[in-house]
Design a protein around this motif. Structure first.
Motif, PDB file in Angstrom:
ATOM      1  N   LYS A 181       0.845  -1.196   0.000  1.00 38.17           N
ATOM      2  CA  LYS A 181       0.000   0.000   0.000  1.00 38.17           C
ATOM      3  C   LYS A 181       0.880   1.246   0.000  1.00 38.17           C
ATOM      4  O   LYS A 181       2.094   1.165   0.206  1.00 38.17           O
ATOM      5  CB  LYS A 181      -0.937   0.010   1.222  1.00 38.17           C
ATOM      6  N   ASN A 182       0.257   2.371  -0.174  1.00 36.58           N
ATOM      7  CA  ASN A 182       0.975   3.644  -0.185  1.00 36.58           C
ATOM      8  C   ASN A 182       0.953   4.241   1.228  1.00 36.58           C
ATOM      9  O   ASN A 182       0.065   5.022   1.575  1.00 36.58           O
ATOM     10  CB  ASN A 182       0.334   4.609  -1.182  1.00 36.58           C
ATOM     11  N   TYR A 183       1.934   3.890   2.042  1.00 35.91           N
ATOM     12  CA  TYR A 183       1.959   4.336   3.437  1.00 35.91           C
ATOM     13  C   TYR A 183       2.651   5.690   3.570  1.00 35.91           C
ATOM     14  O   TYR A 183       3.650   5.953   2.911  1.00 35.91           O
ATOM     15  CB  TYR A 183       2.677   3.310   4.316  1.00 35.91           C
ATOM     16  N   ASP A 184       2.095   6.519   4.458  1.00 35.92           N
ATOM     17  CA  ASP A 184       2.678   7.827   4.743  1.00 35.92           C
ATOM     18  C   ASP A 184       3.739   7.759   5.836  1.00 35.92           C
ATOM     19  O   ASP A 184       4.589   8.645   5.937  1.00 35.92           O
ATOM     20  CB  ASP A 184       1.582   8.810   5.188  1.00 35.92           C
ATOM     21  N   ALA A 185       3.666   6.735   6.672  1.00 33.85           N
ATOM     22  CA  ALA A 185       4.608   6.613   7.789  1.00 33.85           C
ATOM     23  C   ALA A 185       4.781   5.148   8.160  1.00 33.85           C
ATOM     24  O   ALA A 185       3.834   4.353   8.060  1.00 33.85           O
ATOM     25  CB  ALA A 185       4.114   7.407   8.999  1.00 33.85           C
ATOM     26  N   VAL A 215      18.028  -2.025  11.328  1.00 33.08           N
ATOM     27  CA  VAL A 215      17.081  -2.566  10.345  1.00 33.08           C
ATOM     28  C   VAL A 215      17.037  -1.680   9.106  1.00 33.08           C
ATOM     29  O   VAL A 215      16.938  -2.162   7.968  1.00 33.08           O
ATOM     30  CB  VAL A 215      15.683  -2.719  10.977  1.00 33.08           C
ATOM     31  N   LEU A 216      17.134  -0.375   9.312  1.00 32.00           N
ATOM     32  CA  LEU A 216      17.091   0.560   8.183  1.00 32.00           C
ATOM     33  C   LEU A 216      18.251   0.339   7.206  1.00 32.00           C
ATOM     34  O   LEU A 216      18.136   0.658   6.016  1.00 32.00           O
ATOM     35  CB  LEU A 216      17.092   1.999   8.683  1.00 32.00           C
ATOM     36  N   GLU A 225      12.909   8.925   5.694  1.00 30.87           N
ATOM     37  CA  GLU A 225      12.192  10.065   6.281  1.00 30.87           C
ATOM     38  C   GLU A 225      10.776   9.698   6.717  1.00 30.87           C
ATOM     39  O   GLU A 225      10.122  10.464   7.427  1.00 30.87           O
ATOM     40  CB  GLU A 225      12.144  11.235   5.288  1.00 30.87           C
ATOM     41  N   LYS A 226      10.309   8.532   6.317  1.00 35.98           N
ATOM     42  CA  LYS A 226       8.970   8.096   6.730  1.00 35.98           C
ATOM     43  C   LYS A 226       8.992   7.307   8.037  1.00 35.98           C
ATOM     44  O   LYS A 226       7.931   6.938   8.552  1.00 35.98           O
ATOM     45  CB  LYS A 226       8.342   7.225   5.635  1.00 35.98           C
ATOM     46  N   VAL A 227      10.168   7.042   8.583  1.00 41.37           N
ATOM     47  CA  VAL A 227      10.291   6.138   9.727  1.00 41.37           C
ATOM     48  C   VAL A 227      10.299   6.911  11.043  1.00 41.37           C
ATOM     49  O   VAL A 227      11.004   7.918  11.191  1.00 41.37           O
ATOM     50  CB  VAL A 227      11.572   5.295   9.601  1.00 41.37           C
ATOM     51  N   PHE A 228       9.505   6.421  12.003  1.00 41.30           N
ATOM     52  CA  PHE A 228       9.434   6.973  13.362  1.00 41.30           C
ATOM     53  C   PHE A 228       9.763   5.858  14.350  1.00 41.30           C
ATOM     54  O   PHE A 228       9.447   4.694  14.112  1.00 41.30           O
ATOM     55  CB  PHE A 228       8.030   7.498  13.678  1.00 41.30           C
ATOM     56  N   THR A 229      10.369   6.215  15.481  1.00 40.92           N
ATOM     57  CA  THR A 229      10.572   5.272  16.580  1.00 40.92           C
ATOM     58  C   THR A 229       9.815   5.777  17.796  1.00 40.92           C
ATOM     59  O   THR A 229      10.014   6.914  18.237  1.00 40.92           O
ATOM     60  CB  THR A 229      12.067   5.126  16.922  1.00 40.92           C
TER      61      THR A 229
END
Length: 321
Positions: A181-185, A215-216, A225-229
């Motif tokens: 899918k087209n995920y924003d985050a 992992v990145l 830039e879409k990744v949050f922890t």
């Protein structure tokens, strides 16, 4: 007589958190009482915490938790127990000349009974592997204490978040889910712990951050830039590790990011936190804040790749002792 040809086998004890015997209110209360009485989990003085636990927390929390457990329970039992047993069987098939057992830190089968069984089985060297990638006092120290209390020598694998093969498996899972899918985050959500533990030197936060970064390195499909922890599962009024998942979900939705993918490295198997807390409670929070798509990368759940990794990690540990 066994003779000189006899070679003792190695042993591996897989240890998970635990689960109630059943989703009944009685069994859930017994489980919660044991879990929340552990001073590695709740570090408040017993004289203060125990009256509060017995007089307020258990009466208020038990019925709600029992409802959650009933919602996630399967015909085979608790998903966490089912997948842990499945993992034990798969690793045993890989390490056919080893003795592979599993135990639970709370509830059963207990660490003590399994350690004694492995000793009786004649296991030469015993490896104990808590099924948590990142070390923290609240998950590991009680396991270590229970193992040492048996008096049976054992080697503890305290973490595996930094193992390249583990990071590669998790990265492949994230990539596979992301392209659908087209995920924003993409939100890496770890189980939280109280800030008081971090302030006393617990390395958990650093290990979680290092997990995401590791992992990145192997992820191919997700823009960094879409990744949050973030951290989830806060309990009680005291400050825990931030940012909180629930707050982040509301903030992301307010920013117009409607489609999110959740990654839960702390949970190698489906459990209350993935099935109930995330798929129900946090999903509802996100949708009520304006979010649209709330998907999750499945935990390892005794996958063939993860079981092979566990087997190889155990062999590596034995070779180093």
């Amino acid at each position: 007589m066994r003779g000189d040809w006899y070679v003792k086998k190695n042993g591996l004890l897989l240890v998970n958190l635990g689960s109630p015997k059943s989703p009944s209110t009685k069994d859930v209360k017994t489980y919660l009482k044991e879990f929340l009485s552990d001073q590695n989990v709740v570090t408040l003085p017993k004289w203060f915490w125990q009256p509060l636990l017995r007089g307020m927390i258990l009466p208020m929390r038990t019925w709600r938790s029992a409802t959650y457990y009933r919602h996630m329970w399967t015909q085979a039992g608790s998903p966490l127990t089912v997948y842990t047993e499945m993992m034990q069987r798969k690793v045993q098939s890989i390490l056919s000349d080893w003795d592979i057992q599993f135990a639970m830190n709370y509830g059963g089968p207990t660490i003590t009974e399994k350690m004694k069984l492995m000793h009786q089985n004649g296991d030469a060297q015993i490896i104990v592997l808590p099924l948590f990638p990142n070390y923290t006092q609240s998950t590991h120290d009680t396991i270590i204490e229970k193992v040492k209390a048996t008096g049976i020598p054992a080697y503890i694998i305290k973490n595996f978040y930094d193992q390249p093969r583990y990071q590669q498996i998790l990265a492949a899972q994230v990539d596979e889910s992301y392209v659908r899918k087209n995920y924003d985050a993409v939100i890496f959500s770890y189980h939280g712990i109280p800030m008081s533990m971090i302030n006393k030197g617990d390395p958990y936060e650093k290990e979680c951050q290092a997990t995401t970064a590791g992992v990145l390195k192997y992820i191919q499909q997700v823009p960094k830039e879409k990744v949050f922890t973030v951290f989830q599962s806060k309990f009680g009024p005291m400050p825990w590790l931030k940012p909180y998942l629930k707050n982040t979900l509301m903030e992301i939705a307010a920013m117009g990011k409607r489609n999110v993918l959740i990654v839960t490295p702390s949970f190698v198997e489906d459990c209350l936190e993935t099935i109930e807390e995330n798929d129900v409670q946090n999903y509802q929070t996100f949708r009520s804040s304006g979010g649209k798509v709330f998907d999750a990368v499945p935990p390892m759940n005794a996958s063939d790749d993860f079981c092979q990794f566990i087997a190889e990690l155990s062999q590596k540990k034995i070779s180093c002792v």
